[in-house]
Design an enzyme around this catalytic site. Structure first.
Site, PDB file in Angstrom:
ATOM      1  N   ASN A  74     -12.842  -3.428   2.580  1.00  0.00           N
ATOM      2  CA  ASN A  74     -13.822  -2.351   2.675  1.00  0.00           C
ATOM      3  C   ASN A  74     -14.677  -2.415   1.415  1.00  0.00           C
ATOM      4  OD1 ASN A  74     -12.603  -1.368   5.046  1.00  0.00           O
ATOM      5  ND2 ASN A  74     -11.109  -0.210   3.842  1.00  0.00           N
ATOM      6  N   ASP A 125       0.852  -1.187   0.000  1.00  0.00           N
ATOM      7  CA  ASP A 125       0.000   0.000   0.000  1.00  0.00           C
ATOM      8  C   ASP A 125       0.894   1.245   0.000  1.00  0.00           C
ATOM      9  OD1 ASP A 125      -3.226   0.523   0.982  1.00  0.00           O
ATOM     10  OD2 ASP A 125      -1.808   2.200   1.099  1.00  0.00           O
ATOM     11  N   HIS A 146      -6.905  -5.940   2.172  1.00  0.00           N
ATOM     12  CA  HIS A 146      -5.799  -5.348   2.925  1.00  0.00           C
ATOM     13  C   HIS A 146      -5.188  -6.419   3.830  1.00  0.00           C
ATOM     14  CE1 HIS A 146      -6.889  -0.964   2.350  1.00  0.00           C
ATOM     15  NE2 HIS A 146      -8.077  -1.487   2.139  1.00  0.00           N
ATOM     16  N   GLN A 150     -14.675   2.208   1.460  1.00  0.00           N
ATOM     17  CA  GLN A 150     -13.908   1.879   0.253  1.00  0.00           C
ATOM     18  C   GLN A 150     -13.646   3.140  -0.564  1.00  0.00           C
ATOM     19  OE1 GLN A 150     -15.882  -0.783  -2.479  1.00  0.00           O
ATOM     20  NE2 GLN A 150     -14.000  -1.202  -3.622  1.00  0.00           N
ATOM     21  N   VAL A 157     -11.018   3.044  -3.281  1.00  0.00           N
ATOM     22  CA  VAL A 157     -10.651   2.607  -4.638  1.00  0.00           C
ATOM     23  C   VAL A 157     -11.659   1.555  -5.099  1.00  0.00           C
ATOM     24  CG1 VAL A 157      -8.899   1.485  -6.066  1.00  0.00           C
ATOM     25  CG2 VAL A 157      -8.199   3.086  -4.268  1.00  0.00           C
ATOM     26  N   HIS A 183     -10.265  -5.146  -3.188  1.00  0.00           N
ATOM     27  CA  HIS A 183      -8.905  -5.396  -2.688  1.00  0.00           C
ATOM     28  C   HIS A 183      -8.956  -5.861  -1.243  1.00  0.00           C
ATOM     29  CE1 HIS A 183      -9.982  -1.139  -2.304  1.00  0.00           C
ATOM     30  NE2 HIS A 183      -9.315  -1.132  -1.172  1.00  0.00           N
TER      31      HIS A 183
HETATM   32  P1  5GP Z   1      -9.830   1.399   0.504  1.00  0.00           P
HETATM   33  O1  5GP Z   1     -10.102   2.580   1.383  1.00  0.00           O
HETATM   34  O2  5GP Z   1     -10.437   1.573  -0.875  1.00  0.00           O
HETATM   35  O3  5GP Z   1     -10.174   0.100   1.144  1.00  0.00           O
HETATM   36  O4  5GP Z   1      -8.258   1.351   0.349  1.00  0.00           O
HETATM   37  C1  5GP Z   1      -7.569   1.814  -0.771  1.00  0.00           C
HETATM   38  C2  5GP Z   1      -6.098   1.685  -0.454  1.00  0.00           C
HETATM   39  O5  5GP Z   1      -5.378   1.817  -1.656  1.00  0.00           O
HETATM   40  C3  5GP Z   1      -5.581   2.767   0.501  1.00  0.00           C
HETATM   41  O6  5GP Z   1      -4.992   2.133   1.627  1.00  0.00           O
HETATM   42  C4  5GP Z   1      -4.565   3.533  -0.341  1.00  0.00           C
HETATM   43  O7  5GP Z   1      -3.440   3.952   0.403  1.00  0.00           O
HETATM   44  C5  5GP Z   1      -4.202   2.528  -1.420  1.00  0.00           C
HETATM   45  N1  5GP Z   1      -3.831   3.125  -2.691  1.00  0.00           N
HETATM   46  C6  5GP Z   1      -4.520   4.081  -3.381  1.00  0.00           C
HETATM   47  N2  5GP Z   1      -3.892   4.392  -4.521  1.00  0.00           N
HETATM   48  C7  5GP Z   1      -2.784   3.600  -4.572  1.00  0.00           C
HETATM   49  C8  5GP Z   1      -1.726   3.473  -5.533  1.00  0.00           C
HETATM   50  O8  5GP Z   1      -1.685   4.129  -6.582  1.00  0.00           O
HETATM   51  N3  5GP Z   1      -0.737   2.571  -5.241  1.00  0.00           N
HETATM   52  C9  5GP Z   1      -0.763   1.811  -4.098  1.00  0.00           C
HETATM   53  N4  5GP Z   1       0.260   0.965  -3.925  1.00  0.00           N
HETATM   54  N5  5GP Z   1      -1.747   1.917  -3.179  1.00  0.00           N
HETATM   55  C10 5GP Z   1      -2.740   2.799  -3.413  1.00  0.00           C
END
Ligand code: 5GP
Ligand code: ZN
Length: 113
Positions: free
Chosen positions: A86, A29, A101, A93, A95, A99
């Site tokens: 998420n 991440d 974590h 969520q 993105v 995914h």
């Molecule tokens: P969510 O809140 O959607 O469950 O988590 C999205 C995760 O994706 C976040 O922890 C964020 O830091 C990670 N993330 C977002 N954009 C990128 C990216 O371009 N590269 C990487 N490696 N992680 C990302």
């Protein structure tokens, strides 16, 4: 396709990839919430949990298996770790590509939100 995680899976956006096969990709991440913070994603675009079908059940099992293997490799299999998905706005969520974590190497709070 302007999905960030589809682009990471396709190698079009650079990331610290730790594992990949024909079904999934795992990478660090970019904004880690713990000393170990990995993401395991399916290569195929699935927006969120509610879009899963029964056909995807082996894929989700595989994502967990990969997460467990990486947890071993990162040295957190015994100390403990947390797997989180998420899903949707109120699920936190950000993105919109499914995914998993993988969080560990610190004491995580017992609270879930
Ligand atoms: P969510 O809140 O959607 O469950 O988590 C999205 C995760 O994706 C976040 O922890 C964020 O830091 C990670 N993330 C977002 N954009 C990128 C990216 O371009 N590269 C990487 N490696 N992680 C990302
Ligand atoms: Zn995608």
């Amino acid at each position: 396709m302007d999905c960030i995680f589809c682009n990471i899976a396709a190698g079009k956006i650079p990331s610290d990839i730790l594992y990949q096969d024909e079904k999934v990709v795992a990478f660090r991440d970019v904004n880690p919430q713990a000393p170990v913070h990995l993401l395991v994603i399916p290569r195929k675009h699935i927006g969120q949990l509610s879009e899963l079908t029964e056909k995807d059940t082996p894929l989700i099992g595989h994502m967990i298996e990969v997460a467990n293997q990486l947890a071993k490799r990162e040295g957190i299999a015994e100390s403990g770790y947390r797997l989180v998905i998420n899903s949707g706005k109120e699920g936190g969520q950000l993105v919109p590509h499914l995914h998993l974590h993988v969080l560990g190497k610190r004491q995580l709070s017992g609270r879930l939100g």
